[in-house]
Design a protein around this motif. Structure first.
Motif, PDB file in Angstrom:
ATOM      1  N   MET A   1      30.035  23.894  11.773  1.00 20.58           N
ATOM      2  CA  MET A   1      29.969  23.949  13.240  1.00 20.58           C
ATOM      3  C   MET A   1      31.089  23.102  13.873  1.00 20.58           C
ATOM      4  O   MET A   1      31.668  23.471  14.883  1.00 20.58           O
ATOM      5  CB  MET A   1      28.587  23.437  13.694  1.00 20.58           C
ATOM      6  N   ARG A   2      31.373  21.945  13.211  1.00 24.50           N
ATOM      7  CA  ARG A   2      32.425  21.062  13.721  1.00 24.50           C
ATOM      8  C   ARG A   2      33.797  21.762  13.649  1.00 24.50           C
ATOM      9  O   ARG A   2      34.616  21.639  14.549  1.00 24.50           O
ATOM     10  CB  ARG A   2      32.451  19.763  12.900  1.00 24.50           C
ATOM     11  N   ALA A   3      33.961  22.527  12.556  1.00 25.25           N
ATOM     12  CA  ALA A   3      35.231  23.253  12.383  1.00 25.25           C
ATOM     13  C   ALA A   3      35.395  24.330  13.455  1.00 25.25           C
ATOM     14  O   ALA A   3      36.482  24.498  14.030  1.00 25.25           O
ATOM     15  CB  ALA A   3      35.257  23.883  10.999  1.00 25.25           C
ATOM     16  N   VAL A   4      34.284  25.038  13.733  1.00 25.74           N
ATOM     17  CA  VAL A   4      34.304  26.077  14.777  1.00 25.74           C
ATOM     18  C   VAL A   4      34.691  25.448  16.122  1.00 25.74           C
ATOM     19  O   VAL A   4      35.537  25.963  16.855  1.00 25.74           O
ATOM     20  CB  VAL A   4      32.913  26.768  14.864  1.00 25.74           C
ATOM     21  N   TRP A   5      34.084  24.297  16.421  1.00 29.61           N
ATOM     22  CA  TRP A   5      34.336  23.590  17.682  1.00 29.61           C
ATOM     23  C   TRP A   5      35.803  23.138  17.765  1.00 29.61           C
ATOM     24  O   TRP A   5      36.435  23.229  18.819  1.00 29.61           O
ATOM     25  CB  TRP A   5      33.372  22.407  17.805  1.00 29.61           C
ATOM     26  N   ALA A   6      36.323  22.663  16.619  1.00 26.42           N
ATOM     27  CA  ALA A   6      37.717  22.189  16.597  1.00 26.42           C
ATOM     28  C   ALA A   6      38.690  23.335  16.900  1.00 26.42           C
ATOM     29  O   ALA A   6      39.639  23.173  17.679  1.00 26.42           O
ATOM     30  CB  ALA A   6      38.036  21.582  15.239  1.00 26.42           C
ATOM     31  N   ILE A   7      38.433  24.503  16.314  1.00 31.72           N
ATOM     32  CA  ILE A   7      39.299  25.675  16.564  1.00 31.72           C
ATOM     33  C   ILE A   7      39.203  26.082  18.044  1.00 31.72           C
ATOM     34  O   ILE A   7      40.209  26.346  18.710  1.00 31.72           O
ATOM     35  CB  ILE A   7      38.911  26.858  15.643  1.00 31.72           C
TER      36      ILE A   7
END
Lengths: 256, 257
Positions: A1-7
């Motif tokens: 989820m953190r990766a999705v948010w970062a993108i």
């Protein structure tokens, strides 16, 4: 989820950095200001055409933002080879698709919110038949519309170049209303295999026209019943999930 | 080198500015000599497509008159004047078919629910909402006579702005000096609203003369002649009115004058 948010955050920064959004915003302000100060034969309180054109501008500009920002994500990452560091993080291809989708929705949703706030200002200052419920429905439908458009563009970007993707999305946006009406009529008024075939195509098509509340907002018609709002939200979620799943599936099988 | 480039750029800009003034002057003189071609600059790029856009603008006005809902012409075949009908007339024939749909046919039901299909008419002061589209129809294509006549009618008869309506129709007449419709409409307004029968007779006489040179039907002829005859009658010139009444009687033997 953190990766999705970062993108997704990366895409928002892009929206702030690039000039596209500001140009659309200024253009919209000038046009709406010009329209609302027009004087027709000293007749006061003419407001419907401002609402009509204002709502159309909001939807069209948000659509432009959603399409242009989403369509370039995958092709430009692949062309610039910046996709490799992303995959090496390690991020799954499904996560990249989800990140780009959420980024597209956030970017276009943010633009839409600002455009819609300006439109609301014009809507509330003139004319009769103001309905906050209808206005809220218009906002929700706008967001749902952008989710569907972003998912659709994301799906197309798996097998189309950026320009082809933009052209196809615009063609769909322009023609879907008339096409869906024709298909519906043929499905309703014919019998047998023709009716089933046209009905199936009708169900398969993304119904972007469902989210258009222009006539209701412009001419102060009643708000839609709750079951329609829930059904349309469900329709959008199902369609987006299906498109994102297919996008992820195709992207996983794509040679980079 | 840099100073030279700047000097060349300034000279080019100066020449361009000088040419722009000359072109603008030429355009203004041309517009005075040819009022029929007096079109706003931003509309010229549409070329002949202007008449299509103008007609679409009139259709949009019609749509607005029906609360933003498209309608079939046969829905008005009851012989009642549009403005005199009830504001809320009924549902579109399409709705009766959709009531037979299965409740599981969810997308068709959604589409039916989202689309507005009720047949309504704007009433009273609400009619003002159609004016922008009619106004733009005339601005986009100055030869769209229907746009001028409709705007003149609604602005004068429905919204009570008689002077503005006359000014707009006169502008239309300046651009279309050979239009019998615009002459007739101005004559009608002078007859019905200003009660200046002399001016109305002038406009209607001109309309009558132009009408005879244009293809027309007997209803249009009766429209012009009845106002013309009544204008002469109101001036006490029954001798001039009589031949027009006779002509109406000839066209419509059962018509009660």
């Amino acid at each position: 989820m953190r990766a999705v948010w970062a993108i997704a955050c990366g895409m928002i920064k892009e929206l702030i950095r690039k000039k596209d959004f500001y140009v659309l915003l200024i253009f919209m302000l000038i046009l709406l200001g010009f329209l609302s100060y027009q004087n027709f034969f000293d007749i006061g309180g003419v407001s419907r055409y401002v609402r009509d054109l204002g709502y159309s501008l909001v939807m069209f500009f948000s659509f432009i933002t959603a399409v242009t920002f989403t369509a370039k994500q995958l092709p430009s990452e692949i062309a610039a080879r910046t996709i490799y560091p992303l995959l090496a993080k390690p991020l799954s291809r499904q996560t990249i698709i989800m990140g780009k989708f959420f980024g597209g929705v956030l970017v276009s949703g943010l633009s839409f919110t600002i455009f819609y706030a300006i439109f609301t200002g014009f809507y509330m200052t003139g004319g009769e038949g103001k309905s906050l419920v209808l206005l809220a429905q218009g906002y929700l439908f706008g967001l749902l519309f952008l989710c569907l458009v972003t998912a659709l563009v994301m799906f197309f970007s798996n097998f189309l170049t950026m320009s082809a993707n933009i052209v196809l999305s615009f063609l769909l946006y322009i023609s879907i209303g008339g096409l869906a009406d024709s298909l519906r009529e043929i499905a309703l008024f014919s019998k047998g295999i023709i009716s089933v075939l046209y009905g199936a195509i009708y169900y398969f098509l993304p119904h972007l026209e469902f989210f258009d509340l222009r006539t209701r907002i412009t001419h102060a018609w009643d708000p839609l019943p709750l079951w329609v709002v829930f059904s349309l939200s469900g329709y959008t979620v199902i369609y987006c999930c299906a498109l994102l799943y297919l996008s992820g599936y195709m992207f996983e099988r794509k040679r980079l | 080198m840099r100073a030279k480039s700047i000097a060349i750029a300034i000279v080019c800009l100066f020449i361009a500015g000088f040419l722009a003034v000359k072109i603008d002057l030429y355009d203004q003189i041309y517009a005075i000599d040819h009022p029929e071609s007096d079109v706003p600059v931003f509309m010229r790029f549409l070329g002949e497509g202007r008449s299509i856009v103008s007609s679409l603008s009139i259709l949009q006005a019609d749509r607005y008159f029906h609360g933003g809902v498209g309608h079939f012409s046969d829905e008005h075949e009851k012989g009642i004047a549009i403005a005199e009908q009830d504001p809320k007339i009924g549902e579109s024939p399409d709705e009766h078919i959709l009531t037979d749909l299965s409740p599981f046919n969810i997308l068709f039901r959604l589409s039916d629910e989202i689309d507005v299909t009720e047949h309504v008419h704007l009433h009273g002061d609400q009619v003002k909402e159609i004016i922008p589209w009619l106004y733009y129809a005339a601005e986009i294509d100055p030869h769209n006579i229907q746009a001028y006549v409709l705007t003149g009618f609604y602005v004068c008869d429905r919204l009570g702005k008689v002077d503005q309506s006359i000014a707009f129709l006169q502008e239309g007449l300046r651009r279309n000096p050979d239009s019998w419709e615009l002459n007739a409409e101005l004559g009608r307004i002078y007859f019905q609203h200003i009660k200046n029968y002399e001016v109305s007779a002038q406009y209607l006489s001109r309309a009558w003369a132009l009408l005879q040179e244009a293809p027309h039907d007997k209803f249009q002829e009766r429209y012009v002649l009845s106002f013309l005859a009544r204008s002469y009658e109101a001036m006490g010139r029954d001798d001039k009115a009589a031949p027009f009444f006779d002509r109406i009687k000839e066209l419509f033997p059962k018509f009660n004058i």
